[in-house]
Design a protein around this motif. Structure first.
Motif, PDB file in Angstrom:
ATOM      1  N   MET A  25       0.846  -1.214   0.000  1.00  0.00           N
ATOM      2  CA  MET A  25       0.000   0.000   0.000  1.00  0.00           C
ATOM      3  C   MET A  25       0.877   1.258   0.000  1.00  0.00           C
ATOM      4  O   MET A  25       1.725   1.414   0.866  1.00  0.00           O
ATOM      5  CB  MET A  25      -0.896  -0.057   1.248  1.00  0.00           C
ATOM      6  N   ILE A  26       0.688   2.135  -0.975  1.00  0.00           N
ATOM      7  CA  ILE A  26       1.513   3.339  -1.082  1.00  0.00           C
ATOM      8  C   ILE A  26       0.872   4.471  -0.281  1.00  0.00           C
ATOM      9  O   ILE A  26      -0.331   4.743  -0.429  1.00  0.00           O
ATOM     10  CB  ILE A  26       1.669   3.752  -2.564  1.00  0.00           C
ATOM     11  N   ALA A  27       1.673   5.113   0.586  1.00  0.00           N
ATOM     12  CA  ALA A  27       1.137   6.190   1.427  1.00  0.00           C
ATOM     13  C   ALA A  27       1.243   7.528   0.696  1.00  0.00           C
ATOM     14  O   ALA A  27       2.339   8.003   0.405  1.00  0.00           O
ATOM     15  CB  ALA A  27       1.908   6.236   2.743  1.00  0.00           C
ATOM     16  N   LEU A  28       0.103   8.115   0.368  1.00  0.00           N
ATOM     17  CA  LEU A  28       0.098   9.413  -0.326  1.00  0.00           C
ATOM     18  C   LEU A  28      -0.496  10.517   0.536  1.00  0.00           C
ATOM     19  O   LEU A  28      -0.170  11.699   0.372  1.00  0.00           O
ATOM     20  CB  LEU A  28      -0.743   9.318  -1.617  1.00  0.00           C
TER      21      LEU A  28
ATOM     22  N   ILE B  49       1.266   9.338  -9.631  1.00  0.00           N
ATOM     23  CA  ILE B  49       0.106   8.514  -9.271  1.00  0.00           C
ATOM     24  C   ILE B  49      -1.092   9.454  -9.166  1.00  0.00           C
ATOM     25  O   ILE B  49      -1.031  10.480  -8.472  1.00  0.00           O
ATOM     26  CB  ILE B  49       0.329   7.785  -7.935  1.00  0.00           C
ATOM     27  N   LYS B  50      -2.158   9.109  -9.885  1.00  0.00           N
ATOM     28  CA  LYS B  50      -3.363   9.951  -9.867  1.00  0.00           C
ATOM     29  C   LYS B  50      -4.458   9.236  -9.097  1.00  0.00           C
ATOM     30  O   LYS B  50      -4.749   8.066  -9.372  1.00  0.00           O
ATOM     31  CB  LYS B  50      -3.836  10.228 -11.290  1.00  0.00           C
TER      32      LYS B  50
ATOM     33  N   THR C 134      -3.256   2.640  -2.988  1.00  0.00           N
ATOM     34  CA  THR C 134      -2.748   3.734  -2.156  1.00  0.00           C
ATOM     35  C   THR C 134      -3.714   3.954  -0.982  1.00  0.00           C
ATOM     36  O   THR C 134      -4.837   3.447  -0.990  1.00  0.00           O
ATOM     37  CB  THR C 134      -2.640   5.071  -2.939  1.00  0.00           C
ATOM     38  N   ASP C 135      -3.256   4.744  -0.005  1.00  0.00           N
ATOM     39  CA  ASP C 135      -4.136   5.037   1.141  1.00  0.00           C
ATOM     40  C   ASP C 135      -5.207   6.063   0.757  1.00  0.00           C
ATOM     41  O   ASP C 135      -5.971   6.513   1.600  1.00  0.00           O
ATOM     42  CB  ASP C 135      -3.315   5.490   2.353  1.00  0.00           C
ATOM     43  N   MET C 136      -5.255   6.448  -0.508  1.00  0.00           N
ATOM     44  CA  MET C 136      -6.328   7.329  -0.999  1.00  0.00           C
ATOM     45  C   MET C 136      -7.141   6.606  -2.070  1.00  0.00           C
ATOM     46  O   MET C 136      -7.752   7.226  -2.924  1.00  0.00           O
ATOM     47  CB  MET C 136      -5.728   8.613  -1.576  1.00  0.00           C
TER      48      MET C 136
END
Ligand SMILES: Nc1ncnc2c1ncn2[C@@H]1O[C@H](COP(=O)(O)OP(=O)(O)O)[C@@H](O)[C@H]1O
Ligand SMILES: [Mg+2]
Length: 231
Positions: free
Chosen positions: A1-4, A29-30, A91-93
């Motif tokens: 999981m990528i933290a944005l 990353i969009k 991602t976290d979003m």
């Protein structure tokens, strides 16, 4: 999981926020704007558009499908003026779409054509870059929606001080057909007519922007970087 979430996006459009990929500075990353969900976007459309399935309001999904189709049906050089897409990441979003981040030779994120024109005017260098983009659009008959000025970015070679040169324009959003028939399946003459309309349209949009500026109007909300220093 990528933290944005804790990071600052480098830019935003009407639908998505754009982050530098924390693990690869050559990619972005969009993610869907958290303040305007897909469900809200559907609600904002009137009847009958609001009857369409939720997935049809997901720009990331739409863009991913279009890019996959371009890769399948055209040669690789079509991406000379279109940012490449590397697929989905978690991602976290929410689900993000990863794509080629366009940067100038000094590492700054490239300006949108809208910001470039607003700040520099329509100089000779930019005119020939716009013409090169238009020739490419016609040569490949690229299926696209209107070439909106904040969906095109200007990649510059800035190594010579006071004489930055535009390397190329890159379309980062809005490729693909809005209709049900994929571009490559339309009869050739229709593909050509459509590409010609898009080319005429970008010239008109440039004229409109320049005339807004000349009349002292504002540039509008979208297409300006939040900060360009992320290298
Ligand atoms: N690959 C990219 N390289 C450089 N800048 C980009 C890239 N993608 C987006 N941007 C910047 O982010 C802004 C918003 O991105 P966009 O994909 O158009 O979002 P939206 O789907 O909300 O319209 C663009 O106007 C542009 O300035
Ligand atoms: Mg956009």
């Amino acid at each position: 999981m990528i933290a944005l979430k804790a990071l600052k996006p480098f830019a935003a459009g009407g639908n998505r926020w754009c982050y530098v990929d924390p693990s690869d500075s050559a990619r972005c990353i969009k993610v869907r704007r958290p303040d305007f969900s897909i469900a809200e976007r559907r609600r904002s459309k009137g009847f009958p558009k609001n009857l369409k399935p939720l997935s049809s309001f997901d720009d990331n999904l739409d863009e991913f499908n279009v890019m996959a189709s371009l890769e399948r049906h055209y040669d690789d050089n079509i991406f000379a003026h279109i940012s490449c897409c590397f697929g989905f990441v978690d991602t976290d979003m929410g689900r993000g779409l990863c794509s080629e981040l366009i940067r100038d030779s000094d590492g700054d994120v490239s300006l949108s054509l809208k910001q470039y024109l607003w700040e520099n005017g329509y100089d000779e260098d930019c005119r020939s870059a716009v013409n090169a983009l238009c020739e490419h659009w016609l040569a490949y008959r690229v299926p696209s929606r209107d070439l909106i000025l904040h969906n095109v970015v200007v990649q510059r070679e800035v190594s010579v001080p006071d004489a930055p040169k535009i390397q190329r324009l890159v379309v980062i959003d809005g490729v693909g057909s809005a209709g049900v028939i994929p571009g490559h399946l339309m009869p050739g003459f229709m593909q050509q007519k459509k590409a010609q309309r898009k080319v005429a349209n970008i010239h008109q949009r440039i004229e409109d922007l320049l005339s807004d500026k000349a009349q002292g109007k504002g540039p509008g909300m979208h297409g300006f970087l939040f900060h360009s220093g992320q290298k």
